[in-house]
Design an enzyme around this catalytic site. Structure first.
Site, PDB file in Angstrom:
ATOM      1  N   GLU A   1      64.956  79.667  29.060  1.00 58.38           N
ATOM      2  CA  GLU A   1      64.232  78.516  29.590  1.00 58.38           C
ATOM      3  C   GLU A   1      65.026  77.223  29.605  1.00 58.38           C
ATOM      4  O   GLU A   1      64.442  76.140  29.591  1.00 58.38           O
ATOM      5  CB  GLU A   1      62.956  78.301  28.768  1.00 58.38           C
ATOM      6  CG  GLU A   1      63.174  77.769  27.349  1.00 58.38           C
ATOM      7  CD  GLU A   1      63.281  78.828  26.290  1.00 58.38           C
ATOM      8  OE1 GLU A   1      63.117  78.517  25.099  1.00 58.38           O
ATOM      9  OE2 GLU A   1      63.543  79.993  26.645  1.00 58.38           O
TER      10      GLU A   1
ATOM     11  N   GLU B   1      59.031  81.461  31.389  1.00 62.23           N
ATOM     12  CA  GLU B   1      60.150  80.524  31.250  1.00 62.23           C
ATOM     13  C   GLU B   1      59.787  79.142  31.791  1.00 62.23           C
ATOM     14  O   GLU B   1      60.199  78.130  31.233  1.00 62.23           O
ATOM     15  CB  GLU B   1      61.393  81.068  31.954  1.00 62.23           C
ATOM     16  CG  GLU B   1      61.825  82.447  31.490  1.00 62.23           C
ATOM     17  CD  GLU B   1      62.003  82.577  29.990  1.00 62.23           C
ATOM     18  OE1 GLU B   1      62.316  81.570  29.323  1.00 62.23           O
ATOM     19  OE2 GLU B   1      61.820  83.695  29.468  1.00 62.23           O
TER      20      GLU B   1
END
Length: 886
Positions: free
Chosen positions: A269, A303
């Protein structure tokens, strides 16, 4: 080996001595190495009560070329340099540290830090990869604003990406060029990202709820441009959902995703620049199954959701990892439930948790959701942190209710924006908003193990009362367990649940189980009822209830709760399997419990009755008709009989297919797709039910059904049906089916050999095929030209699939499966220890097996333990499994 001095303890946490105001990085990338120029502006942390004027910068396998303090180059006597750190002392309150390091991404097979995937430079910095890039205070509670300049050969690396917004780019001498990226939001180094390569992109735009225009880009290799549309649409759905459900708006001008072939995890992420394993982003119907589409949608959302639950609000230390991961898994689960079938989504979550996480809780690697210590943090990216952590958040959400939970998350994001915090901070907000005392509930974060609930009841028709007793067992102190229940009358309708003196009348309620034993009396129950327990799987517990087979069939038939229906089917299947195991142990012939046949026929008839309508969830019916896996069954026994479990499960499936052949055939033909493929819930459900029926029918020694599978394989316009047919043939115990599968396998490879993600499925299907003598086939796969020892996806598809899915092959009594795995671990220990430790998981449960297998597995683990150069990743798993001092 004694690695006690390497153990990190939560109790020893100390705040950083210095805060990092800004970080300025310059990467000059070459074909043989990279130079990293790093400038860091520090200031004294006035909130650190135990302040010392010293600084630890972490670094692994770095060549330090130059180090300077406030512009003055330091000599070696002015700092202490070890294999993993650089220490400076006697520092002022504010200062600038500058360094130049040389690294070799081209030879970095660990896939941590800066490395090359094919011809692309890319990074993976969580958890401690950044210290492989430059000397840095690489800890999650040190946040900094980053400015990153990348310089590289323009012909080979025309695309240069990093976090934030691009503020400058231009040409350099000798065919090189540069790009400068600025991230306005402070972040820890684990969220840093860099990508440089020959990439093409698919672009789109998203208008936020406040009217800002955000550019969206997915970067891939040119050959994969036709596989980006679904991920882009998933991203936009996730962005809109997060605004509507959590009030979270995206905060940069651009959001980017890059697909990478060599990646240890699913995705990462990094702020504004998510890096994805290619298998989690690339999709089109010809190469992607329905299950893969669902996975991609969930991971893209996961994410993206991290932008707030992980990035804007991050974790103080790695012990708090579930603060971001558990919370975000819960959020992506909510999202997935809203995109398709909420019931199916929940059943799949529970099935995974009960099979994998419960096993972890019962094994040597068991740990709390917020552990107290670790040796190698990479080993704690586990289903306990992620999935069990999500269940803990889900319990809080259920206890607070929808409105209060949203109020609490709003306060949490607002109060801690730009900070690194703890699970305690999260729970305190929930406590503050709800007014509830959550002190006992905190044990879900601090106490390992899976609680067990035993529920019994007695109906008194003279007093119209139902008396219920709940007994809780756990490793430590009792948990606070929310037990959701309903009471169903003989017509299958829920009745009012009320205790004496209560005014509120509910048809579903949650009991707060806090003690080792609790009693409840429900009044005004005018007829016998069947309790529907743990509805929605309201807590991650093992439940034992006094259900008869008639009760289970009743719940399967009438209950409106998807989880309870599925669990009733699982319990009926389990009863038949256990009965079959007893028959064979006692030397008797196998006879299938007809209660299971009746139950499955009811479900199949339900599917046919509603075939023309849309009111029934066929994906859910496919789940109801799926037998418990061998992995789940194994965890139910104190001593695993691998061969008996496999044999009886196969016999149950074969008998169901034989006795229900006509109705299964009706299901198969009724759900054949008459339209071109689309990824829609209706079509996905039909394909799931159809391929489930086919898997049963192909288990028969009936050439007609083997031919039907061949026709589906040859005529399908999508990967779901092609692989569904091939899998049914390959995994069938019928000789005719397996012979046909062998013929089709090579043709399948020749057709799809240029599609790496399809080849990985081809590898996995063969490696998963049950059989005691499959090891030679596995070794051939490892020598196959398409296999890549540096690609984690290929390693998981062959080694992982064989050791986790082919139970009778891996656990063959001569120990060959164990020796095979240890040999692969020894090889990977030197190249990618993170993947090596994860592949070792099947060996950690050696005590669950019979004495002969125990000895073989223990000897194999001892062989590993004797290695002097064992990585921290692998040694922690080995030594904990053997219960040696680590």
């Amino acid at each position: 080996m004694n690695a006690a001095n390497q153990t990190v303890y939560l109790a020893n946490y100390q705040a950083p001595n210095y805060l990092l105001k800004t970080t300025t990085l310059t990467f000059t990338l070459f074909e043989t190495h990279a130079l990293v120029y790093c400038q860091m502006k520090f200031q004294k942390n006035t909130n650190n009560e135990s302040f010392e004027n010293s600084l630890i910068l972490y670094g692994v396998r770095l060549e330090l070329i130059e180090l300077a303090l406030d512009g003055r180059v330091l000599i070696e006597d002015e700092y202490t340099l070890t294999k993993e750190s650089l220490v400076l002392t006697s520092l002022p309150d504010e200062y600038v540290i500058s360094s130049i390091t040389r690294i070799k991404p081209q030879s970095n097979t660990t896939l941590e830090g800066l490395y090359k995937s094919n011809e692309m430079f890319c990074t993976q910095c969580e958890a401690e990869g950044f210290r492989r890039i430059t000397y840095y205070p690489d800890r999650p509670d040190v946040l900094s604003r980053f400015t990153t300049r990348i310089e590289a050969d323009k012909a080979n690396y025309p695309v240069l990406l990093s976090n934030g917004n691009c503020i400058d780019k231009g040409e350099l001498p000798e065919g090189r060029h540069y790009a400068v990226w600025e991230d306005p939001f402070p972040k820890p180094s684990y969220l840093f990202a860099l990508v440089a390569g020959q990439l093409e992109s698919v672009s789109d735009r998203f208008t936020t709820c406040s009217g800002r225009e955000v550019t969206l880009k997915i970067f891939v290799e040119a050959k994969d441009l036709n596989k980006c549309d679904f991920a882009m649409e998933s991203l936009k759905r996730a962005m809109r959902w997060d605004e509507e459900v959590y009030g979270r708006e995206y905060d940069l001008d651009i959001f980017m995703i890059v697909a990478v072939d060599h990646f240890n995890m699913g995705a990462m992420e990094n702020k504004g620049l998510n890096i994805f394993n290619s298998s989690c982003i690339l999709a089109n119907p010809k190469v992607t199954t329905d299950v893969a589409f669902q996975r991609i949608e969930a991971i893209v959302a996961h994410e993206y959701f991290h932008n707030w639950s992980g990035n804007r609000v991050t974790c103080r230390d790695w012990f708090q990892l579930s603060l971001k991961e558990g919370f975000t898994v819960y959020r992506d689960g909510q999202f997935s439930a809203s995109m398709g079938s909420a019931a199916v989504n929940r059943v799949e979550e529970v099935n995974f948790l009960r099979t994998v996480q419960f096993a972890e809780d019962a094994g040597p690697m068991a740990h709390a959701v917020r552990p107290d210590s670790y040796i190698e943090i990479s080993n704690f990216y586990t289903v306990t942190i992620y999935e069990k952590g999500a269940e803990v958040v889900g319990m809080l959400a259920r206890m607070l209710g929808k409105e209060k939970f949203r109020e609490a998350t709003d306060i949490y994001f607002s109060r801690f924006d730009g900070q690194a915090v703890t699970t305690e901070d999260f729970v305190q907000v929930m406590e503050e908003v709800s007014g509830q005392n959550l002190q006992q509930f905190r044990r879900w974060y601090t106490q390992a193990g899976t609680p067990e609930l035993s529920v019994s009841w007695e109906y008194n028709n003279s007093s119209n009362q139902l008396h219920m007793k709940v007994i809780q067992k756990s490793r430590g102190e009792p948990f606070h367990i929310p037990l959701a229940l309903a009471l169903l009358n003989p017509q299958g309708n829920p009745v009012a649940i009320r205790q004496a003196g209560e005014q509120m009348i509910l048809t579903e309620r949650v009991l707060d189980i806090k003690n080792a034993e609790q009693h409840f009396t429900f009044v005004n129950i005018t007829e016998p009822v069947v309790p529907s327990l743990l509805r929605g799987f309201s807590a991650p517990v093992k439940l034992t209830a006094e259900y008869s087979q008639d009760d289970l069939l009743f719940l399967l038939t009438y209950d409106q709760d998807g989880y309870v229906r599925w669990d009733a089917a699982q319990q009926l299947s389990l009863h038949a399997i256990l009965q079959g195991m007893t028959q064979l142990r006692e030397g008797r012939s196998f006879h299938l419990d007809q209660a299971l046949v009746v139950a499955f026929e009811k479900v199949l008839r339900e599917a046919l009755l509603h075939n023309s309508g849309s009111s029934i969830d066929k994906s859910m019916l496919a789940n109801l008709l799926t037998l418990p896996s061998e992995a789940y069954l194994a965890e139910l026994f104190s001593s695993i009989d691998v061969d008996l479990i496999h044999n009886v499960r196969e016999k149950v499936k074969h008998q169901l297919a034989r006795q229900l052949q006509l109705v299964l055939a009706e299901i198969y033909h009724a759900n054949k797709e008459k339209e071109a493929y689309t990824y829609s819930h209706e079509q996905v459900s039909r394909r799931a039910l159809k391929n489930m029926a086919l898997s049963y029918l192909v288990s028969l020694e009936d050439p007609a059904w083997h031919h039907a599978a061949w026709l589906q394989f040859e005529g399908s316009d999508n990967m779901t049906d092609a692989l569904g047919a091939l899998r049914a043939l390959q995994l069938s115990p019928a000789q005719g089916a397996r012979k046909l599968a062998t013929e089709l396998m090579e043709n399948f490879y020749l057709q799809w050999k240029t599609e790496p993600l399809v080849v990985e499925q081809w590898f996995s299907l063969q490696a998963s095929t049950p059989g005691k003598d499959r090891l030679s086939a596995i070794e051939k796969l490892l020598a196959h030209p398409a296999f890549d020892w540096n690609n984690p996806n290929k390693l998981r598809a062959v080694i992982g699939a064989f050791c986790n899915n082919n139970h009778i092959g891996f656990h063959k009594l001569d120990g060959s499966g164990y020796n095979f795995l240890i040999d692969q671990i020894l090889k990977l220990n030197k190249t990618n220890p993170q993947i090596a430790s994860r592949l070792l998981t099947p060996m950690t449960r050696w005590r669950k097996h019979d004495e002969s297998r125990q000895q073989l597995m223990r000897s194999a683990l001892q062989k590993l333990a004797a290695q002097e150069d064992l990585s921290k990743d692998v040694s922690e798993v080995v030594f904990k499994s053997l219960e040696l001092v680590v």
